[in-house]
Design a protein around this motif. Structure first.
Motif, PDB file in Angstrom:
ATOM      1  N   LEU A  69      19.704 -50.310 -27.814  1.00 50.15           N
ATOM      2  CA  LEU A  69      18.395 -50.149 -27.187  1.00 50.15           C
ATOM      3  C   LEU A  69      17.540 -49.119 -27.921  1.00 50.15           C
ATOM      4  O   LEU A  69      16.317 -49.141 -27.804  1.00 50.15           O
ATOM      5  CB  LEU A  69      18.549 -49.757 -25.719  1.00 50.15           C
TER       6      LEU A  69
ATOM      7  N   LEU B   1      16.517 -55.678 -17.356  1.00 51.70           N
ATOM      8  CA  LEU B   1      17.571 -55.511 -18.360  1.00 51.70           C
ATOM      9  C   LEU B   1      18.373 -56.785 -18.597  1.00 51.70           C
ATOM     10  O   LEU B   1      19.236 -56.814 -19.474  1.00 51.70           O
ATOM     11  CB  LEU B   1      18.516 -54.375 -17.951  1.00 51.70           C
TER      12      LEU B   1
ATOM     13  N   SER C 124      13.662 -50.026 -28.635  1.00 47.55           N
ATOM     14  CA  SER C 124      12.740 -49.439 -27.656  1.00 47.55           C
ATOM     15  C   SER C 124      11.446 -48.911 -28.256  1.00 47.55           C
ATOM     16  O   SER C 124      10.562 -48.484 -27.513  1.00 47.55           O
ATOM     17  CB  SER C 124      13.440 -48.309 -26.903  1.00 47.55           C
TER      18      SER C 124
ATOM     19  N   LEU D 183      11.040 -45.208 -27.154  1.00 49.59           N
ATOM     20  CA  LEU D 183      11.139 -44.831 -25.744  1.00 49.59           C
ATOM     21  C   LEU D 183      12.528 -44.329 -25.379  1.00 49.59           C
ATOM     22  O   LEU D 183      12.678 -43.490 -24.506  1.00 49.59           O
ATOM     23  CB  LEU D 183      10.761 -46.015 -24.854  1.00 49.59           C
ATOM     24  N   ILE D 184      13.544 -44.873 -26.052  1.00 50.22           N
ATOM     25  CA  ILE D 184      14.925 -44.436 -25.845  1.00 50.22           C
ATOM     26  C   ILE D 184      15.403 -43.856 -27.163  1.00 50.22           C
ATOM     27  O   ILE D 184      15.315 -44.505 -28.200  1.00 50.22           O
ATOM     28  CB  ILE D 184      15.832 -45.611 -25.420  1.00 50.22           C
TER      29      ILE D 184
END
Length: 105
Positions: free
Chosen positions: A50, A39, A54, A57-58
């Motif tokens: 994010l 990170l 991502s 993914l997030i």
């Protein structure tokens, strides 16, 4: 910054510097087989940033869950704005420029 003032707009660094926030990130990173070092490049970015970075993914829901788990405050950012950002991020494609860094031979 204390756990109760962390939000989706707090930077990743602020989350990692907070004991409760760090514990949540350690758990998530451990499940993903990653470490805090992964990170470092995004420490200065808000947690919500994010989501579009991502590649799915997030999600906004993941961020909301993280904030809720630490007892943080709700973000004042319009959720539709981050969805738009996610679409733009997903549509972005790097274009290779030949000899951009000089000849390879």
């Amino acid at each position: 910054m204390t756990s109760s003032t962390l939000s989706s707009q707090s930077t990743v660094g602020q989350w990692l510097d907070d004991p409760a926030g760090a514990a949540i990130f350690d758990e998530i990173l451990s499940q993903a087989g990653a470490s805090r070092a992964s990170l470092e490049p995004v420490r200065s970015l808000p947690l919500a940033q994010l989501v579009p970075m991502s590649g799915g993914l997030i999600t906004d829901e993941t961020v909301a869950e993280i904030v809720q788990r630490v007892g943080g405050v709700e973000s004042t950012i319009d959720p539709a704005a981050s969805t738009t950002g996610a679409a733009e991020a997903a549509a972005w494609v790097e274009r290779i420029t030949p000899d951009r860094v000089g000849p390879t031979s």
